[in-house]
Write a protein that holds these residues in place. Structure first.
Motif, PDB file in Angstrom:
ATOM      1  N   ALA A   1      17.618  16.825  81.102  1.00  0.00           N
ATOM      2  CA  ALA A   1      17.020  15.775  80.267  1.00  0.00           C
ATOM      3  C   ALA A   1      16.222  14.812  81.146  1.00  0.00           C
ATOM      4  O   ALA A   1      15.101  14.409  80.798  1.00  0.00           O
ATOM      5  N   GLY A   2      16.777  14.459  82.298  1.00  0.00           N
ATOM      6  CA  GLY A   2      16.094  13.550  83.215  1.00  0.00           C
ATOM      7  C   GLY A   2      14.810  14.157  83.763  1.00  0.00           C
ATOM      8  O   GLY A   2      13.773  13.495  83.839  1.00  0.00           O
ATOM      9  N   ILE A   3      14.870  15.412  84.139  1.00  0.00           N
ATOM     10  CA  ILE A   3      13.673  16.083  84.671  1.00  0.00           C
ATOM     11  C   ILE A   3      12.570  16.109  83.615  1.00  0.00           C
ATOM     12  O   ILE A   3      11.409  15.785  83.893  1.00  0.00           O
TER      13      ILE A   3
ATOM     14  N   LYS B   1      12.145  14.152  81.099  1.00  0.00           N
ATOM     15  CA  LYS B   1      11.638  12.812  80.781  1.00  0.00           C
ATOM     16  C   LYS B   1      10.634  12.334  81.824  1.00  0.00           C
ATOM     17  O   LYS B   1       9.736  11.556  81.524  1.00  0.00           O
ATOM     18  N   ASN B   2      10.755  12.826  83.033  1.00  0.00           N
ATOM     19  CA  ASN B   2       9.844  12.379  84.096  1.00  0.00           C
ATOM     20  C   ASN B   2       8.753  13.413  84.378  1.00  0.00           C
ATOM     21  O   ASN B   2       8.190  13.443  85.468  1.00  0.00           O
ATOM     22  N   GLY B   3       8.513  14.277  83.380  1.00  0.00           N
ATOM     23  CA  GLY B   3       7.343  15.152  83.495  1.00  0.00           C
ATOM     24  C   GLY B   3       7.570  16.516  84.106  1.00  0.00           C
ATOM     25  O   GLY B   3       6.619  17.275  84.290  1.00  0.00           O
ATOM     26  N   GLY B   4       8.824  16.855  84.407  1.00  0.00           N
ATOM     27  CA  GLY B   4       9.099  18.197  84.908  1.00  0.00           C
ATOM     28  C   GLY B   4       9.404  19.148  83.763  1.00  0.00           C
ATOM     29  O   GLY B   4       9.476  18.749  82.602  1.00  0.00           O
TER      30      GLY B   4
ATOM     31  N   PRO C   1       4.358  23.981  89.887  1.00  0.00           N
ATOM     32  CA  PRO C   1       5.453  23.425  90.705  1.00  0.00           C
ATOM     33  C   PRO C   1       6.332  22.421  89.962  1.00  0.00           C
ATOM     34  O   PRO C   1       7.303  21.929  90.524  1.00  0.00           O
TER      35      PRO C   1
ATOM     36  N   ILE D   1       7.974  23.237  87.268  1.00  0.00           N
ATOM     37  CA  ILE D   1       9.076  24.003  86.656  1.00  0.00           C
ATOM     38  C   ILE D   1      10.263  24.007  87.604  1.00  0.00           C
ATOM     39  O   ILE D   1      10.126  24.281  88.791  1.00  0.00           O
TER      40      ILE D   1
END
Lengths: 596, 596
Positions: free
Chosen positions: B338-340, B342-345, B296, B298
């Protein structure tokens, strides 16, 4: 000092209001003192002292994630997150970078140096949080100057529909780098006038809840506002009004000059460094002003960096419609230039190498497919430009020299630069970019070409033999030195070429060189991969001609200055002459002498 | 037919309302008939029949200048401006391009195929007009789907401050290519609900006057509104509500499928062409859906082209937060990724080669400096992709392979593509882009590498001698054919290499080849300049190895299809074997035989 007890944001939590206010005063003094020694982004940081303290007081970094747009206002954040030592000393060097950096701290999430990215980054952090079922707050902190960038709008447009915790703090100091531009600026002014009540609220139109904080340099209302939206389940904008340069009289009075400031005397506000003398900025300013006075169809466009061509507030005022600062909006600057050219005007865009990266498609799709005769002046495309990893001027040759129809010129001295600029303004056939030399201003007393319509025609400036050096743009003077050094060491005169055009090779010359040359050496102030030199290598690929490409490795360096970069990339006479020697089995003249 | 009397916009001026309405019906029939034969941008054009007629009735093109954003809705304009013959025939070929084109008509000012540029172009036309002291009207005609692009905002932001004649017609059909996304969409819906009266008007917040026209498919209110703003001295938005696909039942019912449509049967709405069988879109869709169900974290992001990975409305709905259509906003798509990351997505962006051009800086600055492990899927980067000059997929290798830290992969078949994709999703070290092959789907029964972390490692698939072919991505099958043909003609087996990585060369392999090879041939589906092959040439520049780079010339071709492009650029066995023969003094086997 209260600051002595602050080693992480946690240390703020138990502070009284009195202590927080004292802390603000202390930090302000530290910043003024440090920047008087080392220079830095003066105005933005003095303006956000209270907001940074309030953010870290209310939120729990690094669980809660604060993204500082462009990072020009992140010094206070750095002081509060374990890096105060870098600011509390009298060293000229900084111990930290001027930008947020994950390498420095777990409180920094991205290395950021371009504006308008924070909201989109925050959208991503928020989406990943939601996918994982976490609950932290995501905060983007963005200035009114950065709101004008299209990416900031795209972030608001998507964020406003996300229906989740996403907090955008709009830091409104009524300034960009220079005076602010664009309708959002007028809109923010209206919101200030009406204390946030004006009809037609931009942020609300994009789905955000909206709060207005008039006293953005007062810790109390800031804490109140941030506390109110903490753990919100909605996208929300907090519009805070701050004063750029707050607490230092000269900066409050003249914020444009104090956005960034070199080391200065605190008492007088005067620069400590000596006047650096003649430079391309002022030389080109004078040239342009003269031309613009004669021809009212010339229009200079800049995305928020008017001083890139020396246009101060007085000049801008005087130029009227012949000048437009579009705010931080490189894409628009280029596309608007296409429009001006198509309707008979003569547009000149002025910006920096690193910022043209944001207009790649506008250069290709709007300007070059349509062959609009605009001029793009490219500053700081060089190892002598900015050294921060987010502002490197190493990529523009690879980026722009491979776009069809563009003529990308590399002048080697002042007279050639002005001649190219003059030609570019007057012609109607090509989109033209000019890479402003970045080594110190160089004059020539030789005549320079006036007409550059014979595209890709290079110039042989020294007719020699065996080895030909193609020394591009501001590496040309290096080429001159190497040419002489080769003659001195090996006893033959190599050929020196000023390529002039980066967007193609001079096939006629390349064929002619085959007659009495065995080696071509290319020298360019940018990455080798995708650059100018590789065009020559590819041309000679199936021939007997050997080619050596010198330039930068494809990498993000951070803080490395020109001498280091030259050394690290083997762009030294020692290294190059050694490569050449081995390849051509050359012997130095004195060795030959001693043997014979 | 009334249409028979329309050869230029001037011919409309004396028409009665009745005649104009008849003209609208006739044009609609002509369009449906022609597109049933030739395909085209169906929905957008049927929606703007009345608006185009009203524009040309009220304004005086080409003195008044109308810019059609992205040009997907410019067919009616073309019919009205002297090009109706191209639409009134049963030829499968079009006599005009699908985009506005100054080469075709003085009523077209730019060749436009990317969205969101029209307002900035109009700002430029307006500024040039004002510099010259002229008085014409400047009109940008832009759809609600294109408003989401950052450049459109930048245009509004600058235009709203210009205080001059600048008319923006917002054509609101409540659709982008697929369903519309972004807060502006919700805002437009609110404006529709309130007949333009909703508080917090986006366009007003940006300094524009605002008019609402509910019946955008009714000529009378359109003429009224356009007449009202004609010769205005202010920036003004006219928000017109139209129906995409108007007048053809199937298109009205299913607008996403009829945005663009292939040739179809008018009675049934069914495609005339056969089902083209297995393709990368659906294969990757199935692969992704399986992975996304298991993991989940991805998240697939697309800038308005969800069908690029086969995600239809039903799938999108089902994926919930694991899918986000950000609207036409490529910059945001990449930066949000890039944000996703960086927060583990695990973000995957899906778009087209030509549209990634709009995210160059976001790839470089947000993704690559920060080494965020996102995956970019690049469609139509190929001579087998789009052929219009504004949609060429020839530039992405030169654009992306020279960005530090990026790993740009070129799979050569379906299994390799899926393995690369799987690796990219699971790894955390690199930003990765994958260029989806564009020749028809190819399977392999050989095992493919699972781990691509050994960056820049190429694979020798045929171990031969003398000549090594580096056949990149979807040119690999061509490499196979050439290898066999060389063996057949010259009697030796050349080496065949699958380079796999476009962002660097395999130095170990390149050194090894020196042992028993004299020539390296590179084949790539993109421009040679700045591309992959030149990296190899540069590596070998000072060696005895000869290198020939084959690929496309740096130029904007318009309408040329793959076979033509291969021929024109000498990417044929005949040409390449001839170059090779001359270079290596080879003789065909049969010649050798006859001599011996």
């Amino acid at each position: 000092m209260v600051l002595d007890n602050v080693n992480s944001p946690k240390d703020l939590k138990g502070f009284s209001l009195q202590q927080l206010e004292t802390l603000a005063e202390e930090i302000r003094s530290v910043l003024i003192h440090k920047m008087s020694i080392s220079g830095g982004h003066f105005g933005p940081n003095l303006g956000v002292v209270e907001a940074s303290i309030a953010l870290h007081y209310v939120f729990n970094s690094p669980i809660d994630k604060i993204i500082f747009d462009v990072s020009h206002q992140s010094y206070v954040h750095k002081i509060l997150t374990g890096r105060k030592d870098a600011y509390m000393n009298d060293d000229e060097k900084w111990g930290v970078t001027g930008f947020t950096s994950p390498k420095e701290s777990e409180h920094d999430f991205f290395s950021i140096g371009h504006t308008s990215t924070s909201i989109s980054l925050a959208c991503g952090l928020a989406r990943a949080r939601d996918l994982k079922g976490n609950k932290e707050n995501i905060i983007a902190f963005i200035g009114d100057g950065s709101i004008s960038g299209g990416l900031a709008f795209e972030g608001l447009n998507v964020g406003g529909e996300m229906n989740t915790n996403l907090i955008v703090v709009v830091n409104d100091n009524n300034m960009a780098i220079a005076d602010p531009h664009g309708a959002t600026t007028l809109h923010l002014a209206k919101l200030r006038e009406t204390k946030g009540q004006a009809r037609d609220n931009y942020f609300r139109s994009l789905g955000f809840d909206y709060y207005y904080v008039e006293e953005g340099n007062n810790i109390v209302p800031l804490i109140k506002a941030f506390s109110k939206v903490k753990d919100t389940s909605r996208p929300v904008v907090i519009h805070i009004c701050t004063q750029k340069g707050r607490g230092y009289a000269f900066a409050e009075k003249y914020p444009e000059g104090w956005h960034y400031h070199a080391p200065f005397d605190i008492e007088t506000g005067q620069n400590k460094g000596a006047n650096t003398g003649e430079n391309y900025g002022f030389t080109v300013r004078d040239f342009l002003l003269k031309k613009m006075e004669k021809d009212p169809s010339i229009c200079v466009i800049t995305p928020a960096v008017p001083m890139s061509c020396g246009f101060n507030a007085e000049i801008r005022q005087k130029l009227g419609k012949q000048f437009i600062d579009v705010g931080i909006a490189e894409e628009h600057a280029v596309t608007m230039a296409a429009g001006i050219a198509k309707n008979g005007g003569k547009p000149i865009v002025v910006s920096l190498s690193t910022f043209y990266q944001r207009a790649y498609d506008q250069i290709l799709h709007d300007l070059c497919i349509n062959k609009c005769a605009a001029t793009l002046l490219v500053r700081n495309g060089s190892i002598w430009g900015d050294t921060d990893e987010t502002h490197l001027g190493f990529f523009d040759i690879a980026m722009m020299s491979n776009i069809p129809n563009l003529v990308y010129l590399a002048p080697t001295n002042c007279e050639e630069y002005l001649a190219m600029l003059d030609w570019s303004i007057e012609q109607n056939d090509y989109p033209v970019a000019i890479r402003i030399p970045c080594n110190k201003l160089v004059h020539t007393d030789k005549p320079v070409e006036k007409d550059y319509s014979n595209v890709n025609k290079s110039v042989v400036t020294i007719e020699g033999e065996k080895v030909a050096l193609f020394a591009l743009g501001d590496f040309y003077q290096m080429g001159e030195k190497f040419t002489q050094a080769i003659k001195d060491e090996f006893g033959f005169l190599p050929t020196l070429v000023n390529p002039r055009y980066m967007t193609g090779v001079d096939k006629y010359l390349l064929e002619r060189l085959k007659e009495n040359h065995q080696l071509v050496i290319t020298l360019e102030d940018g990455i080798v991969e995708g650059g100018y030199g590789q065009k020559i290598t590819s041309y000679y690929g199936a021939s007997e001609m050997k080619v050596l490409n010198y330039g930068l490795k494809k990498e993000f360096t951070d803080g490395a200055k020109a001498p280091q970069l030259l050394q690290r990339n083997g762009i030294t006479y020692e290294n190059i002459s050694n490569d050449m020697k081995q390849l051509l089995f050359l012997k130095p003249v004195w060795v030959g002498d001693s043997v014979s």
